[in-house]
Scaffold this motif. Sequence first.
Motif, mmCIF file in Angstrom:
data_model
loop_
_atom_site.group_PDB
_atom_site.id
_atom_site.type_symbol
_atom_site.label_atom_id
_atom_site.label_comp_id
_atom_site.label_asym_id
_atom_site.label_seq_id
_atom_site.Cartn_x
_atom_site.Cartn_y
_atom_site.Cartn_z
ATOM 1 N N GLN A 75 1.037 -0.984 -0.600
ATOM 2 C CA GLN A 75 -0.231 0.388 0.054
ATOM 3 C C GLN A 75 1.063 1.279 -0.082
ATOM 4 O OE1 GLN A 75 -2.372 -0.368 3.569
ATOM 5 N NE2 GLN A 75 -3.840 -1.930 1.848
ATOM 6 N N ALA A 76 2.133 0.963 0.283
ATOM 7 C CA ALA A 76 2.956 2.837 0.350
ATOM 8 C C ALA A 76 3.472 2.830 -0.842
ATOM 9 C CB ALA A 76 4.803 2.312 0.554
ATOM 10 N N PRO A 77 2.605 4.795 -0.962
ATOM 11 C CA PRO A 77 2.551 4.944 -2.569
ATOM 12 C C PRO A 77 3.987 4.553 -3.240
ATOM 13 C CG PRO A 77 3.371 6.149 -0.777
ATOM 14 C CD PRO A 77 3.677 5.133 0.307
ATOM 15 N N LEU A 78 4.417 4.784 -4.420
ATOM 16 C CA LEU A 78 5.669 4.442 -5.281
ATOM 17 C C LEU A 78 6.342 5.683 -5.859
ATOM 18 C CD1 LEU A 78 4.267 1.685 -7.968
ATOM 19 C CD2 LEU A 78 6.139 1.896 -5.971
ATOM 20 N N PRO A 79 7.776 6.212 -5.791
ATOM 21 C CA PRO A 79 7.656 7.414 -6.753
ATOM 22 C C PRO A 79 7.543 7.613 -7.527
ATOM 23 C CG PRO A 79 9.708 5.429 -5.957
ATOM 24 C CD PRO A 79 8.395 5.066 -5.608
ATOM 25 N N ASP A 80 7.607 9.222 -8.163
ATOM 26 C CA ASP A 80 7.036 9.391 -9.136
ATOM 27 C C ASP A 80 7.671 9.513 -10.250
ATOM 28 O OD1 ASP A 80 5.568 11.460 -7.527
ATOM 29 O OD2 ASP A 80 6.674 12.549 -7.521
ATOM 30 N N ASP A 81 9.412 8.756 -10.204
ATOM 31 C CA ASP A 81 9.991 8.207 -11.361
ATOM 32 C C ASP A 81 9.503 7.188 -12.425
ATOM 33 O OD1 ASP A 81 11.856 7.697 -13.923
ATOM 34 O OD2 ASP A 81 14.033 8.519 -11.976
ATOM 35 N N PRO A 82 9.081 7.120 -13.571
ATOM 36 C CA PRO A 82 8.514 5.504 -13.478
ATOM 37 C C PRO A 82 9.597 4.532 -13.844
ATOM 38 C CG PRO A 82 8.223 7.732 -15.475
ATOM 39 C CD PRO A 82 9.415 7.958 -14.536
#
Length: 116
Positions: A75-82
Amino acid sequence: MPPKRIVTDKHMQEICDRIADGESLTRICNDTQHLPSWRTVLRYVQEHEEAYTQYRTARNLQCEVMRDQILDLVQAPLPDDPKLAMAEVQRRRLEADHKDKHIRQMQPLGLRNKAE
């Protein structure tokens, strides 16, 4: 040669509490001077039924903590960089799979160790 340490009820309680909190037995014993070595603890658990029951319960509780860690990981958010996001997804998948496999090995019958 260092003196041989005896495992007391107080030691077992501390060790089992920390295992239930998610720590490993080797880390607990190696990082704490007043506790016996992990080898001594495992021998004690093998030889004493009450210690085995206490240790087994702590390991079952540790698996429940791992289940929560897997949920938090997913559930933790992912980094913005693909590119970083894809690498993080792969790392999380590896960690979650490892914890899930460990849980299935430690708790084949669930928390209460009973067939449902």
